[in-house]
Each structure stands twice: as C-alpha cells, then as structure tokens.
Design an enzyme around this catalytic site. Structure first.
Site, PDB file in Angstrom:
ATOM      1  CG  ASP A  25      -1.791   1.285   1.468  1.00  0.00           C
ATOM      2  OD1 ASP A  25      -1.841   2.140   0.584  1.00  0.00           O
ATOM      3  OD2 ASP A  25      -2.492   1.498   2.620  1.00  0.00           O
ATOM      4  CE  LYS A  87      -1.314   7.105  -3.395  1.00  0.00           C
ATOM      5  NZ  LYS A  87      -1.709   6.062  -2.319  1.00  0.00           N
ATOM      6  CD  GLU A 183      -5.011   3.910  -2.351  1.00  0.00           C
ATOM      7  OE1 GLU A 183      -5.922   4.562  -1.691  1.00  0.00           O
ATOM      8  OE2 GLU A 183      -4.078   4.089  -2.723  1.00  0.00           O
ATOM      9  CG  ASP A 208     -10.471   4.567   1.905  1.00  0.00           C
ATOM     10  OD1 ASP A 208     -10.208   5.234   3.215  1.00  0.00           O
ATOM     11  OD2 ASP A 208      -9.565   4.020   1.153  1.00  0.00           O
TER      12      ASP A 208
END
Ligand code: AMP
Length: 624
Positions: A25, A87, A183, A208
């Site tokens: 992850d 990211k 994800e 999420d």
C-alpha cells in the site's frame, strides 16, 4: 534416465527455492507492506513498526538516502532535502502542480518535474522507487525466499498517467509488478477472505475516509468474483477537516484572534489528539489559551456533520451509478483512519440501517488485501478471487464538429476492449488524426485531451468508403492502448496512452460533476452540432454535383435548389459565432435543411438513375 525439472505456472523452477509475494500500500502519508504466510496475510514490521512513513531525505552526507521514520525526524539542513507526500506529484506536469508545497522543482520538459535535491534531480518516480525499495528491505529482512511479485495499490481515482508513474517506480525499485489494484478493492478483498458472510453472492460498499480523501466503491461478489460496479468520492475531504473544525471551536472558546501558520499547525495537531482520544472516550478535557473545558463525542458529532453529510451524499451518488438501492447492499466496510471516529460509524450505520464492518485495522486493511491478491495471482488456487476494476471516467475520441464519440463509458469493468468503425469525411483523404479524450461531456473542448496520433497512408478513396476500425483496450493495470486500422488497406497506427499531462484529483472531480450538471445542455448542443454538420455535408455535396450533373435538371430547378442552399447557409452562419445555438436557430436550420432536401432528393435520384443506366448500357442480363 534423468528427470527433467519442470515448474508449475507461477512457481519457481528451482526445486527448493521458497517463493513469496507482497502486497504494498504505497500511501501518501504511510506505506505498508504485507505478505501471506500459512494462508494468513500479515503486515511486515520492524521493531513493531508497521507503517513506513512515505518520507525520503536526500543529503550529501552518508547515508545519502534515508526513508521512513528516520527521514520523518530529519532536521532541516542546507545539505539535505526531505520530501513528503510524493504521491501527490506522481504523473503530474509542472502546470498541474497547483497545490502548495515547499519543494524546489525543476521542469526538465519531461512529463513530471523533478525535485532539486542536494544529490541531484530526483523525479517523483525515483522518490517513490526509494520508498518501494525500503519495503523490499523489510521483506528481505524477513528472509522469505525469492520474490515472485507484488501487487501495489493505487487510489481508485488515479488516472492512466498516475498509474503509469507507479508502474515505473516499481520497475525502478526492481519489484516485479503483478498488478496495480485499486485501494478500496484491496480492502474489500481482505474482508472477503476473513469473513464467510462476505464471500456469499451480493453487493458490498467500501467506505474509505482517510486524512484528506474519501473514496467509496461498490462491489458485486458473485461466484468468488469481485467486480467493482461503481466508484466515487472526494479528493479533499477527511479527518484533517475534523482537526480544523475542532481547532476553530477551540479558538472560538478562547476568543483567540488571528494566529500565525506555525501556531495554527500546532493547534491542529492538538485538535487531532483530542479527536483521536474522543474515539475511545465519551468526553475529553481540553485546554487552550486560558480556556478549560470539555469536548464530548456528541459535540464532535454535530461539528463534523458537514463532513459526514457530504460523504453520504457521494455514497448515494455512487449507489445510483451502480443502479442499486441501500437495502441491496449485503455489507458495508469501513476503511481509513477517520472511520475510527464513532460519529462516522454512527452516521454510516444510521444511513444504511446496518452495522458497518470495522474489525480489520483500517490502516492495514489495504496492504493485507493486496497481499492476499498477490498470493492468489501466483497460485493456481481453487478459491482464487478475481477482481475487476472499473474506468473512473469515460474514454472516447473526437469526431467531426468537435464532438466526442464515447467508446468506453465510465464505471466499465476492466480489462476491456471495444471497437468502433469510422470513415473518412473528404474525397481522397489519406490521413486522419485520432484524438483520444477523457470525460463526461459531449464536446471535445469540455473534456480532457489524453493523446493524439495520426493514421496516415490511407489509399485515396471517395469520402465514406474507407473503413477505419478504432480499438480501445484497457489492460488490468488500467493502461489504455488505442489502435486505428483502415480495413481495406490494412494501414495501422496505435498509441499507448502515457499522457504527458496527468489529471489532478480536483480536475477529475470537476469533470464528473460538470458532466452531470451540464447533461441536458450538452444533449441539446450535441443535437444542434449534429444537425448543423449534416446540413453542411449536404451543402458540400450539392455544390460539385450541380456543376457536374446540372444538365440533368432544368435551369429553373437548379435555381430553386441554389436558392434553398443559400437560405440554409444563412441559417448556419447565423449560429456559427457561438457553438451553442438557441432553439429557434436550431429550428431554422432544420426547416431550411428539410426544404432543401425536398428539392435535392429528386436531383440525387436523377444522378443515380443516370449512373445506373450508364453502368447497365450494353450489358446482357447475364452480365448484370
Ligand atoms: P489515513 O489517511 O487512512 O491514514 O487516515 C488518517 C486520518 O485518520 C487522520 O485524519 C487521523 O487523524 C485519523 N485517525 C487516526 N486514528 C484515529 C482515531 N483513533 N480516531 C479518529 N481519527 C483517527
């Protein structure tokens, strides 16, 4: 007789070498790495630390590259640069990096600008590769054997260029990538493996809520097949907003005026502590600038209602996209640190009238799911789970009049391959530009341009004779290949879409919202442009036809046709200034075109009759 060593698919040819797989992850704030041992997924830890902060320090003193917790605490020095949240820079051009950040960036004319570090320029891909290398060190320290491959997760909203940048980072880190996985999909898989209820056929919603983002996904599980029906969410809502709201409340209580940025940061860090304590306590004592009091869970619940309301609205939208109602969901899964807040859990429970699942650590669940999937991919397992992701935005190409022909609609499960046939517009046309666009609008100018390529070398033919097959293929990693083939001649050209310009998460949100807001207006504009285009084609065909075949009709007839052409031309020109004609103008074009057609159809029939009779003249019935 000697035995020949063979290997099973996905297995090492060496007889005794142990093979392992990883789930990674690669997060904005933290990175986690997991593997499967004795059929159980587990996070690889060092000294009880499971998270690797996604932070890298580059410095001229040794060691030159430091990743994780040590980099997190690195002092700010002239000979070093510490990079966080890399990211956010993945797959982004200089023009797209609009968010504030403290880094010296150098635009090298590449797709992504590079960080100017004391040891040289480092691209976001290289920085991510350094983080990934540290996950490999963890795996090596665990002495697991030979790495067969890894599944790396990406946000559901990552576009092709962001996914491609992630693939490159894996390549650079020497990680054999089995697959990029969304994800929320990974999280659902982790729950699916440990929960027999979830393995039954049905629909699952993954909610999420992290620090700064919200992702919602709806999955369909059937015969152990996981299919993402729809995704949605927001790129700038999360637990950080709750921190700011608590900080504001504290300032109001203490009647504090303006404070500087540093003090605001410290206050938000204190607010975060309060918020997290409130996840396990009904109330918490608070002290700030002379104010002493308590904050209760109920107060926090009211305070963050705008956040939970927004998330639930986006959830409703995703449900609509999936064509489902709330009561059709079998399970709701909570992922992300902010779902530890009782207020969030209660809001979700009240909305669905069902208790959400939260038994797996919401920070680890994505890496655990990725590890399970990696394990599945390299094993011929009887209960292998298949995952299908979806395209987050529609993909199409530009056609005449600047209109978008949608080839793959948003939320289509991938991998997918779709073909459509087009033709040329003009006589003798030997090339055409294939312009690939992404978005939900009807006009190219309102969508995002992904790539352009030219198909040349088409043999000259009459307009409309060439058959150009355009094929859109998206592989399991979400990478798009577009090819165009002229069927008669076999001429071909293709492109792998590695757009130089990535799509910011905000832009993606905007493209989606605008598509919905402008749906009606877009439908009208498309209708208008299509009608106008048809009228223009009629005019373009009639002009040469009149000079070539004018002798087939009387002068009076030719004059009447020419007059009708002028009326139509006028109606078109009146609307050309702007591409969004009003209803009256549109009606004028339609009626002028209809009047012209009444006159031109008999003329076209006369041309056709003549062509047929000259073709037949002198032929016997057998020859015909
Ligand atoms: P993530 O992006 O999934 O790592 O989530 C980070 C967010 O989760 C941050 O806003 C944290 O403050 C929040 N968070 C972590 N632990 C808790 C907790 N125990 N209660 C409430 N929020 C939490």
């Amino acid at each position: 007789m000697a035995l020949l060593q063979i290997s099973e698919p996905g297995q090492n040819a060496l007889p005794h070498a142990k093979q392992y797989t990883l789930g990674i992850d690669l997060g904005t704030t933290n990175t986690l790495v997991a593997t499967v041992r004795s059929a159980q997924p587990q996070i690889l830890k060092t000294e009880d630390e499971s998270l690797i902060p996604s932070v890298v320090t580059y410095s001229t003193s040794n060691p030159q590259v430091v990743v994780g917790t040590k980099a997190l605490g690195a002092a700010v020095k002239a000979d070093s640069l510490t990079i966080r949240s890399v990211k956010r820079f993945m797959g982004r051009s200089a023009a797209e990096i609009k968010f504030s950040h403290p880094y010296p960036l150098v635009d090298r004319g590449d797709s992504m600008p590079a960080f100017n570090t004391p040891i040289g320029l480092k691209s976001p891909v290289e920085v991510s590769a350094d983080i990934l290398t540290s996950t490999m060190l963890r795996a090596e320290a665990a002495d697991l054997g030979d790495l067969a491959g890894a599944v790396v997760t990406v946000p559901a909203y990552f576009d092709e260029s962001q996914r491609e940048a992630t693939r490159k980072a894996c390549e650079l880190a020497g990680i054999p990538l089995l697959k990029l996985l969304n994800e929320p999909t990974a999280a659902a898989l982790a729950y699916g493996k440990s929960n027999p209820e979830l393995q039954k056929d049905g629909h699952v919603l993954v909610f999420d809520l992290g620090g700064g983002t919200f992702d919602v996904s709806i999955l369909k599980i059937q015969d152990q097949l996981y299919e993402v029906l729809a995704t949605g969410g927001h790129t700038s809502v999360g637990g950080d907003d709750a921190d700011r709201l608590i900080a504001k409340w504290l300032r109001d209580q203490a009647s504090t005026g303006e404070i500087d940025t540093q003090a605001q940061h410290e206050l938000e860090a204190y607010a975060r502590e309060i918020k997290q304590q409130l996840s396990n306590n009904a109330k918490v004592e608070v002290n700030f600038q002379g104010f002493s009091g308590v904050l209760t869970q109920d107060q926090l619940s009211d305070m963050i209602a705008p956040i939970t309301d927004l998330c639930l609205k986006l959830t409703e939208r995703a449900l609509r996209d999936a064509g489902l109602t709330k009561d059709q969901l079998g399970s709701i899964i909570l992922v992300g640190g902010s779902t530890r807040m009782p207020a969030v859990q209660q809001a979700v429970q009240a909305f669905f009238d069902k208790e959400p699942m939260s038994s797996i650590n919401p920070d680890e669940v994505v890496a655990l799911g990725a590890a399970l999937h990696a394990n599945d991919l390299t094993r011929e397992s009887a209960n292998r789970s298949n995952l299908i992701d979806v395209t987050p935005l529609s993909l199409g190409l530009e056609t005449m009049g600047g209109l978008v022909e949608r080839i793959i609609s948003r939320n289509t499960p991938i991998p997918i391959s779709k073909k459509q046939t087009f033709t040329t517009y003009q006589d003798g046309q030997t090339g055409l530009i294939v312009h690939v666009v992404q978005g939900e609008r009807e006009q190219v100018t309102d969508c995002r341009s992904l790539a352009k390529f030219t198909l040349s070398g088409i043999p000259p033919m009459k307009a409309g004779v060439a058959r150009i097959e355009v094929n859109f293929s998206i592989d399991t990693n979400g990478l798009l290949q577009v090819s165009a083939t002229e069927v008669n001649s076999g001429v071909q050209a293709s492109i792998n879409v590695k757009p130089t310009q990535g799509l910011s998460e905000e832009d993606q949100q905007r493209l989606l919202t605008e598509g919905m807001q402008h749906a009606e207006q877009d439908k009208n504009t498309r209708q208008y442009l299509e009608d106008r285009l048809e009228a223009e084609r009629e005019l373009e065909a009639l002009t040469p036809a009149l000079s070539e075949f004018g002798h087939l009709i009387s002068d009076d007839q030719a004059e009447v046709i020419q007059h009708a052409m002028q009326v139509l031309e006028l109606a078109i020109n009146q609307t050309k200034a702007d591409d969004k004609a009003n209803q009256d103008q549109l009606e004028q074009i339609r009626s002028a075109h209809a009047s012209l057609k009444k006159l031109s159809d008999p003329f076209a029939a006369a041309i056709m009759n003549q062509a047929v009779s000259s073709e037949l003249s002198g032929k016997t019935p057998d020859q015909i």
